[in-house]
Design an enzyme around this catalytic site. Structure first.
Site, PDB file in Angstrom:
ATOM      1  N   ASP A  37      66.156  90.760  67.561  1.00 54.11           N
ATOM      2  CA  ASP A  37      66.940  90.292  66.044  1.00 54.11           C
ATOM      3  C   ASP A  37      67.814  88.961  66.422  1.00 54.11           C
ATOM      4  O   ASP A  37      68.405  88.992  67.189  1.00 54.11           O
ATOM      5  CB  ASP A  37      67.920  91.471  65.682  1.00 54.11           C
ATOM      6  CG  ASP A  37      68.196  91.145  64.071  1.00 54.11           C
ATOM      7  OD1 ASP A  37      68.723  90.096  63.465  1.00 54.11           O
ATOM      8  OD2 ASP A  37      67.830  92.172  63.523  1.00 54.11           O
ATOM      9  N   THR A  73      67.827  89.999  57.877  1.00 55.23           N
ATOM     10  CA  THR A  73      66.994  90.772  58.724  1.00 55.23           C
ATOM     11  C   THR A  73      65.962  91.530  57.893  1.00 55.23           C
ATOM     12  O   THR A  73      64.872  91.546  58.219  1.00 55.23           O
ATOM     13  CB  THR A  73      68.144  91.573  59.362  1.00 55.23           C
ATOM     14  OG1 THR A  73      68.859  91.002  60.128  1.00 55.23           O
ATOM     15  CG2 THR A  73      67.361  92.772  60.101  1.00 55.23           C
ATOM     16  N   TYR A 157      66.370 105.370  62.493  1.00 55.88           N
ATOM     17  CA  TYR A 157      66.883 104.279  62.998  1.00 55.88           C
ATOM     18  C   TYR A 157      68.302 104.755  63.343  1.00 55.88           C
ATOM     19  O   TYR A 157      68.932 105.638  62.924  1.00 55.88           O
ATOM     20  CB  TYR A 157      67.084 103.140  61.877  1.00 55.88           C
ATOM     21  CG  TYR A 157      67.966 101.977  62.549  1.00 55.88           C
ATOM     22  CD1 TYR A 157      67.619 101.188  63.407  1.00 55.88           C
ATOM     23  CD2 TYR A 157      69.528 101.965  62.254  1.00 55.88           C
ATOM     24  CE1 TYR A 157      68.221 100.167  64.013  1.00 55.88           C
ATOM     25  CE2 TYR A 157      70.124 100.941  62.920  1.00 55.88           C
ATOM     26  CZ  TYR A 157      69.614 100.239  63.593  1.00 55.88           C
ATOM     27  OH  TYR A 157      70.456  99.320  64.132  1.00 55.88           O
ATOM     28  N   HIS A 196      76.791  86.807  65.636  1.00 54.46           N
ATOM     29  CA  HIS A 196      77.798  87.021  64.872  1.00 54.46           C
ATOM     30  C   HIS A 196      79.218  86.972  65.224  1.00 54.46           C
ATOM     31  O   HIS A 196      80.076  86.347  64.828  1.00 54.46           O
ATOM     32  CB  HIS A 196      77.531  88.248  63.921  1.00 54.46           C
ATOM     33  CG  HIS A 196      76.435  88.424  63.092  1.00 54.46           C
ATOM     34  ND1 HIS A 196      76.214  87.504  62.010  1.00 54.46           N
ATOM     35  CD2 HIS A 196      75.299  89.084  62.898  1.00 54.46           C
ATOM     36  CE1 HIS A 196      75.237  87.772  61.312  1.00 54.46           C
ATOM     37  NE2 HIS A 196      74.680  88.723  61.934  1.00 54.46           N
TER      38      HIS A 196
HETATM   39 ZN   LIG Z   1      68.671  89.989  61.746  1.00 54.58          ZN
END
Ligand SMILES: [Zn+2]
Ligand SMILES: *[C@@H]1O[C@H](CO)[C@@H](O)[C@H](O)[C@H]1NC(C)=O
Ligand SMILES: *[C@@H]1O[C@H](CO)[C@@H](O)[C@H](O)[C@H]1NC(C)=O
Ligand SMILES: *[C@@H]1O[C@H](CO)[C@@H](O)[C@H](O)[C@H]1NC(C)=O
Ligand SMILES: *[C@@H]1O[C@H](CO)[C@@H](O)[C@H](O)[C@H]1NC(C)=O
Ligand SMILES: *[C@@H]1O[C@H](CO)[C@@H](O)[C@H](O)[C@H]1NC(C)=O
Ligand SMILES: *[C@@H]1O[C@H](CO)[C@@H](O)[C@H](O)[C@H]1NC(C)=O
Ligand SMILES: *[C@@H]1O[C@H](CO)[C@@H](O)[C@H](O)[C@H]1NC(C)=O
Ligand SMILES: *[C@@H]1O[C@H](CO)[C@@H](O)[C@H](O)[C@H]1NC(C)=O
Length: 456
Positions: A37, A73, A157, A196
């Site tokens: 990611d 995402t 998840y 982030h």
């Molecule tokens: Zn992402």
């Protein structure tokens, strides 16, 4: 008859290889799709990735993947596995609201099939094939019953499951299941989380994080080799979006422009989804001059290039922050990195690398769209793709069973033809001269001819 068969084989080798599609006869082709990611495309240029570079040396690299708007995402992961723009697959943000049903969607409340059923992800199509199954070590949507189907093997998840466990379980499924797992996914939250936190310009912290990612790629390759999967398995390593630097000094505050009781915020930054409680035009008027660092669009005026308009889950007004700016209500923001911005920004793009029997070795390509990955994966697996927004032709150069004219080759052919033409012309002139010397008066005659127009 034997000679005819031989002729057919000699004349149409393409026919035969394109039916197999895989070097190992009998076995169905297999594909492992991996996402790290928030892996921004230029991390590859600005940091060291010895393991990933080895993977690329033996496979292909697409330096930029143009992803879809909004560059978040869930939407982009669903575009990878459906080949659809967000307005068409229906996952238009990480946070959504559906006015008709009054349903809410968020990263932690994503299991209602209602949100996902607008498209058919590739693991469902693969699962429905005879003698094939799918497996997922996470990927948005893989733990949801989409069109009443989940992968045969999946994990609910949880960010607390280690990469090692995800890798170990997905490779076990790939090597031992019956019917065999032919399509599998593997998802990892980094380098997004650190991007982030630190911001992509924090070289010191990001190089540590990215070295960890590279080590995980090393573990992946080693594990596949150890299990004897490496030679026959196709592996795609890609991502959903990039990351850009944000700052406390680049905040867009909405509270001074419009009273918070006048609207609902469905999603906030960097693309705000605004559902007005007052007249839409009035709300738009209050927002449109709120900041020079954001675009304010009525739903019907969202630019066509975003393919982000024709869906009930897109709210009546959206605000799009300029790169590096953060939309807030009144408070401050602690994010140093973010994504979600305009998908034409290079900082929002991820990359794609791939290795395996379906792919060339040592080939680099500059760019494809994220929606082009789906038809390519369907081709590799021999699945009939659902209608989608990708173009298979864009990925032909990556694939061994496709004929494709690469740019250097095209230039080679043009230069080569010109050269051949020049030589041919030269030869003809020399021949003519030779001929003329053997005919004593021909030169004189030619000169006479040349003079004619002057006289005339
Ligand atoms: Zn992402
Ligand atoms: C599925 O597997 C069974 C048993 O191995 C075999 O008989 C059958 O032909 C296979 N079907 C296809 C479509 O490959
Ligand atoms: C996922 O979670 C649901 C409900 O929490 C549970 O019923 C199901 O067995 C879990 N599936 C897997 C594969 O762990
Ligand atoms: C991974 O596999 C092991 C062994 O089968 C199992 O105990 C574990 O629950 C699996 N992990 C997840 C997250 O499903
Ligand atoms: C970034 O790294 C430096 C040194 O490696 C460290 O001192 C600092 O605390 C890190 N920043 C954050 C936000 O953790
Ligand atoms: C909208 O905001 C104004 C203040 O600017 C307030 O007086 C009004 O009651 C609000 N309208 C609604 C429907 O909340
Ligand atoms: C909203 O306000 C505009 C003028 O500001 C008016 O023309 C329009 O009819 C209003 N729309 C609604 C649904 O009330
Ligand atoms: C910021 O906005 C929130 C939500 O409208 C409100 O509860 C809070 O009091 C505001 N804070 C300040 C400092 O204005
Ligand atoms: C994307 O593909 C879907 C499915 O074929 C189609 O309905 C939609 O119109 C396409 N979008 C564009 C912009 O072509």
């Amino acid at each position: 008859i034997f000679i005819m068969k031989l002729l057919v084989i000699l004349l149409f080798p393409g026919l035969i290889t394109s039916c197999g599609g895989d070097s190992s006869y009998g076995l169905p082709p297999k594909l492992l799709l991996v996402s790290f990611d928030g892996f921004r495309a230029d991390y590859l240029k600005n940091y060291d990735f010895p393991h990933l570079q080895n993977f690329i040396k033996e496979g292909v690299l697409v330096e930029h993947i143009k992803n879809v708007f909004i560059t978040k995402t869930f939407p982009n992961h669903y575009s990878i596995v459906t080949g659809l723009y967000e307005e068409s697959h229906g996952i238009v943000a990480n946070s959504m609201y559906d006015e008709a049903t009054k349903k809410h969607f968020s990263e932690s409340n994503d299991k209602d099939p209602f949100w996902w059923n607008g498209a058919v992800p590739i693991w469902v199509t693969n699962e429905l094939q005879e003698n094939r199954s799918s497996a997922a070590a996470m990927w948005p949507g893989t733990d949801v019953s989409i069109h009443n189907t989940t992968p045969s093997y999946f994990m609910n998840y949880s960010h607390s499951v280690s990469f090692e466990e995800r890798l170990s379980n997905i490779t076990a499924w790939l090597s031992k299941s019956n019917p065999p797992v032919t399509f599998a996914t593997l998802y990892w939250e980094e380098p997004d989380a650190s991007g982030h936190k630190y911001g992509p310009e924090d070289k010191e912290n990001m190089s540590r994080v990215l070295k960890e990612i590279d080590d995980l790629i090393g573990d992946l390759v080693q594990k596949l080799k150890m299990l004897g999967l490496w030679e026959n398995l196709n592996v795609i390593i890609t991502s959903d979006h990039g990351m850009t630097q944000c700052s406390e000094k680049r905040l867009i505050k909405l509270d001074p422009c419009i009273d918070h009781s006048n609207y609902s915020v469905i999603d906030l930054s960097p693309v705000a989804a605004i559902l007005p409680k007052i007249n839409v035009t009035e709300a738009y008027d209050r927002l449109k001059n709120c900041s020079p660092h954001m675009h304010v669009y009525l739903k019907e005026d969202i630019p066509n290039r975003f393919y982000y308009q024709h869906n009930n889950r897109i709210q009546p007004i959206i605000l799009v922050a300029e790169e590096g700016w953060t939309i807030v209500l009144n408070a401050s923001s602690s994010k140093l990195g973010d994504h979600g911005y305009d998908n034409s920004l290079p900082s929002m793009h991820p990359f794609l690398a791939a290795h395996g029997p379906a792919f060339h070795k040592g080939y680099k390509h500059s760019t494809i769209s994220i929606v082009d990955i789906y038809p390519m994966m369907c081709h590799i697996l021999g699945l009939k793709p659902h209608p989608n927004n990708g173009t298979f032709g864009h990925t032909k150069c990556l694939l061994v069973d496709q004929w494709c004219l690469k740019l250097p080759e095209a230039i080679g052919i043009v230069v080569g033809s010109l050269l051949a033409l020049t030589i041919l012309t030269g030869l003809i002139i020399i021949m003519q001269n030779r001929l003329s010397t053997t005919r004593p008066f021909s030169r004189l005659q030619l000169q006479d001819d040349d003079d004619d127009p002057l006289i005339g």
